[in-house]
Design an enzyme around this catalytic site. Sequence first.
Site, PDB file in Angstrom:
ATOM      1  N   ILE A 156      40.009  38.343  43.477  1.00 22.52           N
ATOM      2  CA  ILE A 156      38.565  38.092  43.370  1.00 22.52           C
ATOM      3  C   ILE A 156      38.198  37.714  41.931  1.00 22.52           C
ATOM      4  O   ILE A 156      37.447  36.756  41.698  1.00 22.52           O
ATOM      5  CB  ILE A 156      37.762  39.322  43.855  1.00 22.52           C
ATOM      6  CG1 ILE A 156      38.030  39.563  45.343  1.00 22.52           C
ATOM      7  CG2 ILE A 156      36.263  39.146  43.584  1.00 22.52           C
ATOM      8  CD1 ILE A 156      37.502  40.886  45.891  1.00 22.52           C
ATOM      9  N   SER A 231      32.546  45.648  43.046  1.00 13.91           N
ATOM     10  CA  SER A 231      33.869  46.219  43.300  1.00 13.91           C
ATOM     11  C   SER A 231      33.769  47.576  44.002  1.00 13.91           C
ATOM     12  O   SER A 231      33.866  47.644  45.224  1.00 13.91           O
ATOM     13  CB  SER A 231      34.659  46.293  42.007  1.00 13.91           C
ATOM     14  OG  SER A 231      36.017  46.414  42.305  1.00 13.91           O
ATOM     15  N   ARG A 232      33.565  48.647  43.252  1.00 13.25           N
ATOM     16  CA  ARG A 232      33.339  49.963  43.849  1.00 13.25           C
ATOM     17  C   ARG A 232      32.303  50.703  43.011  1.00 13.25           C
ATOM     18  O   ARG A 232      32.329  50.636  41.778  1.00 13.25           O
ATOM     19  CB  ARG A 232      34.637  50.788  43.900  1.00 13.25           C
ATOM     20  CG  ARG A 232      35.614  50.368  44.982  1.00 13.25           C
ATOM     21  CD  ARG A 232      35.091  50.652  46.404  1.00 13.25           C
ATOM     22  NE  ARG A 232      36.029  50.231  47.438  1.00 13.25           N
ATOM     23  CZ  ARG A 232      36.023  49.044  48.051  1.00 13.25           C
ATOM     24  NH1 ARG A 232      35.115  48.135  47.734  1.00 13.25           N
ATOM     25  NH2 ARG A 232      36.899  48.772  48.989  1.00 13.25           N
ATOM     26  N   ASP A 256      26.278  45.536  44.215  1.00 15.29           N
ATOM     27  CA  ASP A 256      26.574  45.420  45.644  1.00 15.29           C
ATOM     28  C   ASP A 256      27.156  46.733  46.160  1.00 15.29           C
ATOM     29  O   ASP A 256      27.329  46.909  47.362  1.00 15.29           O
ATOM     30  CB  ASP A 256      27.559  44.271  45.893  1.00 15.29           C
ATOM     31  CG  ASP A 256      27.814  44.058  47.380  1.00 15.29           C
ATOM     32  OD1 ASP A 256      26.828  43.917  48.129  1.00 15.29           O
ATOM     33  OD2 ASP A 256      28.991  44.069  47.795  1.00 15.29           O
ATOM     34  N   GLU A 261      27.091  55.591  47.998  1.00 20.29           N
ATOM     35  CA  GLU A 261      26.632  54.699  49.076  1.00 20.29           C
ATOM     36  C   GLU A 261      27.014  55.172  50.478  1.00 20.29           C
ATOM     37  O   GLU A 261      26.417  54.754  51.468  1.00 20.29           O
ATOM     38  CB  GLU A 261      27.188  53.278  48.870  1.00 20.29           C
ATOM     39  CG  GLU A 261      28.690  53.155  49.137  1.00 20.29           C
ATOM     40  CD  GLU A 261      29.222  51.734  48.955  1.00 20.29           C
ATOM     41  OE1 GLU A 261      28.892  51.091  47.942  1.00 20.29           O
ATOM     42  OE2 GLU A 261      29.985  51.284  49.825  1.00 20.29           O
ATOM     43  N   HIS A 293      26.698  46.627  49.950  1.00 18.13           N
ATOM     44  CA  HIS A 293      28.132  46.341  50.168  1.00 18.13           C
ATOM     45  C   HIS A 293      28.289  45.156  51.123  1.00 18.13           C
ATOM     46  O   HIS A 293      28.930  45.246  52.162  1.00 18.13           O
ATOM     47  CB  HIS A 293      28.857  47.588  50.697  1.00 18.13           C
ATOM     48  CG  HIS A 293      30.299  47.626  50.272  1.00 18.13           C
ATOM     49  ND1 HIS A 293      30.882  48.736  49.724  1.00 18.13           N
ATOM     50  CD2 HIS A 293      31.276  46.676  50.307  1.00 18.13           C
ATOM     51  CE1 HIS A 293      32.157  48.482  49.455  1.00 18.13           C
ATOM     52  NE2 HIS A 293      32.413  47.225  49.804  1.00 18.13           N
TER      53      HIS A 293
HETATM   54  P1  NAI Z   1      43.430  42.684  43.451  1.00 20.38           P
HETATM   55  O1  NAI Z   1      44.383  43.810  43.696  1.00 20.38           O
HETATM   56  O2  NAI Z   1      43.863  41.294  43.775  1.00 20.38           O
HETATM   57  O3  NAI Z   1      42.963  42.710  41.921  1.00 20.38           O
HETATM   58  C1  NAI Z   1      42.616  43.878  41.234  1.00 20.38           C
HETATM   59  C2  NAI Z   1      42.968  43.657  39.772  1.00 20.38           C
HETATM   60  O4  NAI Z   1      42.540  44.803  39.047  1.00 20.38           O
HETATM   61  C3  NAI Z   1      44.484  43.494  39.538  1.00 20.38           C
HETATM   62  O5  NAI Z   1      44.747  42.354  38.758  1.00 20.38           O
HETATM   63  C4  NAI Z   1      44.853  44.781  38.824  1.00 20.38           C
HETATM   64  O6  NAI Z   1      45.941  44.606  37.914  1.00 20.38           O
HETATM   65  C5  NAI Z   1      43.568  45.114  38.105  1.00 20.38           C
HETATM   66  N1  NAI Z   1      43.502  46.492  37.665  1.00 20.38           N
HETATM   67  C6  NAI Z   1      44.097  47.591  38.204  1.00 20.38           C
HETATM   68  N2  NAI Z   1      43.820  48.688  37.467  1.00 20.38           N
HETATM   69  C7  NAI Z   1      43.036  48.273  36.444  1.00 20.38           C
HETATM   70  C8  NAI Z   1      42.441  48.927  35.341  1.00 20.38           C
HETATM   71  N3  NAI Z   1      42.618  50.241  35.126  1.00 20.38           N
HETATM   72  N4  NAI Z   1      41.699  48.177  34.487  1.00 20.38           N
HETATM   73  C9  NAI Z   1      41.538  46.845  34.674  1.00 20.38           C
HETATM   74  N5  NAI Z   1      42.091  46.159  35.703  1.00 20.38           N
HETATM   75  C10 NAI Z   1      42.830  46.875  36.573  1.00 20.38           C
HETATM   76  O7  NAI Z   1      42.094  43.065  44.233  1.00 20.38           O
HETATM   77  P2  NAI Z   1      40.920  42.078  44.667  1.00 20.38           P
HETATM   78  O8  NAI Z   1      41.179  41.585  46.033  1.00 20.38           O
HETATM   79  O9  NAI Z   1      40.645  41.133  43.587  1.00 20.38           O
HETATM   80  O10 NAI Z   1      39.700  43.134  44.791  1.00 20.38           O
HETATM   81  C11 NAI Z   1      39.170  43.781  43.658  1.00 20.38           C
HETATM   82  C12 NAI Z   1      38.249  44.891  44.109  1.00 20.38           C
HETATM   83  O11 NAI Z   1      37.108  44.328  44.773  1.00 20.38           O
HETATM   84  C13 NAI Z   1      38.855  45.823  45.169  1.00 20.38           C
HETATM   85  O12 NAI Z   1      39.578  46.875  44.555  1.00 20.38           O
HETATM   86  C14 NAI Z   1      37.657  46.348  45.893  1.00 20.38           C
HETATM   87  O13 NAI Z   1      37.267  47.555  45.285  1.00 20.38           O
HETATM   88  C15 NAI Z   1      36.580  45.305  45.635  1.00 20.38           C
HETATM   89  N6  NAI Z   1      36.124  44.634  46.860  1.00 20.38           N
HETATM   90  C16 NAI Z   1      34.783  44.664  47.149  1.00 20.38           C
HETATM   91  C17 NAI Z   1      34.300  44.031  48.272  1.00 20.38           C
HETATM   92  C18 NAI Z   1      32.833  44.016  48.599  1.00 20.38           C
HETATM   93  O14 NAI Z   1      32.457  43.637  49.725  1.00 20.38           O
HETATM   94  N7  NAI Z   1      31.948  44.381  47.692  1.00 20.38           N
HETATM   95  C19 NAI Z   1      35.208  43.349  49.198  1.00 20.38           C
HETATM   96  C20 NAI Z   1      36.589  43.332  48.770  1.00 20.38           C
HETATM   97  C21 NAI Z   1      37.017  43.975  47.646  1.00 20.38           C
END
Ligand code: NAI
Length: 345
Positions: A156, A231-232, A256, A261, A293
């Site tokens: 993302i 994100s969260r 979001d 929540e 969300h």
């Molecule tokens: P991803 O796993 O592809 O990317 C997450 C990135 O965060 C990785 O590059 C990882 O190395 C990095 N990371 C891990 N620990 C970290 C730290 N301590 N400090 C900085 N970076 C760190 O995940 P993706 O698909 O990009 O999703 C990211 C987040 O988006 C998910 O964890 C989820 O919480 C959130 N999300 C929210 C949605 C929504 O509807 N609002 C839907 C889908 C995901």
Amino acid sequence: MSVKIALFDAQEYDRASFDAIKENYDVECTYFDTHLTEATVSLCEGFDAICVFVNDKITSSIIDKLEKYGIRLLALRCAGYNNVDIEYAYGRLHIVRVPAYSPYAVAEHAIAMLLTSIRRIHKAYIRTRDFNFSLSGLTGFDLHGKTIGVIGTGKIGKCFIDICLGFGMKVLAFDKFPSDDPRITYTTLDEIWKNADIISLHCPLTDETMHLIDEESISKMKRGVIIVNTSRGALIDSEALLNAIKSRQVGGACLDVYEEESNLFFRDFSGHIIDDDILARLISMPNVIVSSHQAFLTNEALYNIADITLSNVTEFMASGICKNEICYKCSKFPNCTREQVNKCF
Ligand code: NAI
């Protein structure tokens, strides 16, 4: 025999997307409106697999009950898994997830919220519906030339960075595991706090990232910074954010997700009195935008979520192995296909 799946927190759009695709799989889907909780876990008896979403908290005690009912598989129809006690589940329950369904959906929603906030579209929409065509108080600012700090440069975060670069913004990024993508300029969190006009969060919620944005980090940010969180919720200490909005240190927030929540989002509370004073006060601010969300909610994402979830369940039921399993300890998982070093998941 068909695999019997119980889907919890199933909204009307979940039912529609799973119903549209389930003929492609040998499954029977049963939908429950309720969250999976201590009080509702008995509904799981007799099913082969349980499917949950982001706000179902899967505690050790729920895992014990699922094990007692002979259930081996929990299928998350989301990417994040901070709502599951993964460590306790290890050896008791297999957990599969949908690692990616549309990073574009979330990245585009983050940008939509940012543009809405800084161009005051939420205010203009209400004004013009009342035939108030005054522009007073609607002045925004250009994104072009501004510095944006992106924390988390996974699927993302990368899509989001592409969009920001398209706007002509300067992107500063932080990731615990930086990629070698030449388009991304990595720096430290402190440099992001110091230099960013806007900060957008795209990292997972872990012990390390819990309240990443708190009183201390906010105090290091530029006055008037805009914070975007798709994100969260618990990445941000909401009380610290509210205080910073009141003191004008933070100039705007696009949320979001929200740390408390789980008992509110995805439900209609219009006509009710909300007990959460922090959320109520945040929503009352003219420079805070909250969506519940919703960032994932596109047709493309819903189709992929349903398809990958049912594929995960049938793959696991047929072979006992699934490429989208979350393993707590990679080295112990048979035939583990994970390739990334230094990361268990
Ligand atoms: P991803 O796993 O592809 O990317 C997450 C990135 O965060 C990785 O590059 C990882 O190395 C990095 N990371 C891990 N620990 C970290 C730290 N301590 N400090 C900085 N970076 C760190 O995940 P993706 O698909 O990009 O999703 C990211 C987040 O988006 C998910 O964890 C989820 O919480 C959130 N999300 C929210 C949605 C929504 O509807 N609002 C839907 C889908 C995901």
